[in-house]
Design a protein around this motif. Sequence first.
Motif, PDB file in Angstrom:
ATOM      1  N   GLY A 205       0.790  -1.223   0.000  1.00 60.61           N
ATOM      2  CA  GLY A 205       0.000   0.000   0.000  1.00 60.61           C
ATOM      3  C   GLY A 205       0.817   1.265   0.000  1.00 60.61           C
ATOM      4  N   ALA A 206       2.167   1.140   0.044  1.00 59.25           N
ATOM      5  CA  ALA A 206       3.014   2.334   0.062  1.00 59.25           C
ATOM      6  C   ALA A 206       3.058   3.018  -1.294  1.00 59.25           C
ATOM      7  CB  ALA A 206       4.431   1.969   0.511  1.00 59.25           C
ATOM      8  N   GLY A 207       2.704   2.278  -2.364  1.00 60.51           N
ATOM      9  CA  GLY A 207       2.693   2.869  -3.696  1.00 60.51           C
ATOM     10  C   GLY A 207       3.821   2.381  -4.582  1.00 60.51           C
ATOM     11  N   LYS A 208       4.384   1.198  -4.281  1.00 57.94           N
ATOM     12  CA  LYS A 208       5.513   0.693  -5.079  1.00 57.94           C
ATOM     13  C   LYS A 208       5.107   0.426  -6.525  1.00 57.94           C
ATOM     14  CE  LYS A 208       6.562  -2.839  -2.482  1.00 57.94           C
ATOM     15  NZ  LYS A 208       5.410  -2.665  -1.562  1.00 57.94           N
ATOM     16  N   SER A 209       3.957  -0.228  -6.726  1.00 59.98           N
ATOM     17  CA  SER A 209       3.521  -0.539  -8.085  1.00 59.98           C
ATOM     18  C   SER A 209       3.184   0.733  -8.857  1.00 59.98           C
ATOM     19  CB  SER A 209       2.316  -1.483  -8.060  1.00 59.98           C
ATOM     20  OG  SER A 209       2.677  -2.735  -7.500  1.00 59.98           O
ATOM     21  N   THR A 210       2.603   1.711  -8.185  1.00 54.76           N
ATOM     22  CA  THR A 210       2.293   2.988  -8.835  1.00 54.76           C
ATOM     23  C   THR A 210       3.574   3.675  -9.273  1.00 54.76           C
ATOM     24  OG1 THR A 210       0.286   3.258  -7.505  1.00 54.76           O
ATOM     25  CG2 THR A 210       1.183   5.236  -8.529  1.00 54.76           C
ATOM     26  N   LEU A 211       4.577   3.698  -8.401  1.00 54.04           N
ATOM     27  CA  LEU A 211       5.857   4.317  -8.746  1.00 54.04           C
ATOM     28  C   LEU A 211       6.529   3.556  -9.887  1.00 54.04           C
ATOM     29  CD1 LEU A 211       8.132   6.315  -8.328  1.00 54.04           C
ATOM     30  CD2 LEU A 211       8.990   4.864  -6.472  1.00 54.04           C
ATOM     31  N   THR A 212       6.449   2.226  -9.846  1.00 55.78           N
ATOM     32  CA  THR A 212       7.044   1.419 -10.912  1.00 55.78           C
ATOM     33  C   THR A 212       6.407   1.756 -12.256  1.00 55.78           C
ATOM     34  OG1 THR A 212       7.567  -0.390  -9.395  1.00 55.78           O
ATOM     35  CG2 THR A 212       7.436  -0.932 -11.722  1.00 55.78           C
ATOM     36  N   ASN A 213       5.080   1.887 -12.291  1.00 49.84           N
ATOM     37  CA  ASN A 213       4.400   2.244 -13.533  1.00 49.84           C
ATOM     38  C   ASN A 213       4.852   3.611 -14.045  1.00 49.84           C
ATOM     39  OD1 ASN A 213       2.885  -0.113 -13.688  1.00 49.84           O
ATOM     40  ND2 ASN A 213       1.156   0.741 -12.560  1.00 49.84           N
ATOM     41  N   THR A 214       5.041   4.561 -13.127  1.00 47.93           N
ATOM     42  CA  THR A 214       5.491   5.896 -13.523  1.00 47.93           C
ATOM     43  C   THR A 214       6.891   5.847 -14.119  1.00 47.93           C
ATOM     44  OG1 THR A 214       4.110   6.969 -11.839  1.00 47.93           O
ATOM     45  CG2 THR A 214       5.993   8.223 -12.655  1.00 47.93           C
ATOM     46  N   LEU A 215       7.768   5.053 -13.507  1.00 48.50           N
ATOM     47  CA  LEU A 215       9.137   4.938 -14.021  1.00 48.50           C
ATOM     48  C   LEU A 215       9.173   4.196 -15.351  1.00 48.50           C
ATOM     49  CD1 LEU A 215      11.035   4.133 -10.687  1.00 48.50           C
ATOM     50  CD2 LEU A 215      10.961   6.322 -11.912  1.00 48.50           C
ATOM     51  N   LEU A 216       8.246   3.245 -15.534  1.00 45.50           N
ATOM     52  CA  LEU A 216       8.157   2.514 -16.796  1.00 45.50           C
ATOM     53  C   LEU A 216       7.489   3.339 -17.892  1.00 45.50           C
ATOM     54  CD1 LEU A 216       7.070  -1.033 -15.545  1.00 45.50           C
ATOM     55  CD2 LEU A 216       9.200  -0.507 -16.750  1.00 45.50           C
TER      56      LEU A 216
END
Length: 352
Positions: A205-216
């Motif tokens: 829930g910290a937002g790791k997947s969201t950040l990963t999508n932004t970097l991708l």
Amino acid sequence: MNTSVAIDRLRRIGWRGDALPPPGRRLARVVVQHRAGYELHDGEHLFGAQPAGYFLKRGLDPAERPAVGDFVEVEDGRPPHIVAVQPRRSVLARAAAGERYARQIIATNIDYVFVLTGLDADFNPARIERYLALIEGSGAQPVVLLGKRDLRTPEEVAVAVETVHARVGAAVPVHAINAKDAATATLLAPYLKPGDSAVLVGSSGAGKSTLTNTLLGTEAMATGTVRERDGRGRHTTTRRALLMLPSGGCLIDTPGMRELKLTGEEELELFADIEALAAQCRFADCGHGSEPGCAVQAALDRGELSPERWRHYLKLRDEREEQAATLEARLRRERGHRGPDRPHGPHRRERD
């Protein structure tokens, strides 16, 4: 393919060496590990592989098996087989859950560890300290990311950044980010240059997947919502995976970690100031309670040492020592002989 072309290809995925395996073998990097085998990348192609029989031997230290981030030697076949693991230049690990001591590798051959925590109910400076204690001996540099800055006022964000710096020191980079904002990719670009590798860790829930999508630059990773009452989320990432970014860097995304057990090998350099204080106490075996001449208690009384940070240091120190004792007992069993008996505690003596 000639040697220089093969090495240039491998450099795209983080290879730092100058030599290739002997004929009949090739190098690739572990991208994903799952029950059915491994997914590897050789800098040009993604392909599946199986571990050689050696890696399946009963009793083999799990740390000797291929892990995400490893560069491995592969022999072609149907399917290809991993036959050796190249020396690791950095290793991020924790103690596995359970009573039996075992080190669990999180990622290898990384340059940076992004510690992501949300500026919501997930915000916990003590947990950040625990992450940094695990990172300090890994060979990688920690970078603290405070996500969901859009949920807080600029003043609240500034206080949070200052609070973290007070706990971890000024040398550790701390960035407040909005993981959904494309500008975050520019902010983190210095850590994700071509050939660099980073691993992203943090709670569910910290937002790791969201950040990963932004970097991708694409919605490649599933994301989920968090519970309002405690800021926790579901495990939208279920396994470690190495991803190649448009910047030329590599990012290893990880599932949320609910338990961060120390390995027993940490130096706790993050608390060097507290250990320096303890060295100033009148008695070498000071318990830092009511003893006269205790420098730690004096610092607490003067407000120079935070009681919360002191308590967390004691907790991590005791856990480290307990894990170190467990590790030593395991090593003695493996060596097949008993180590020397420990001497009785020293008599109290004043420092010279």
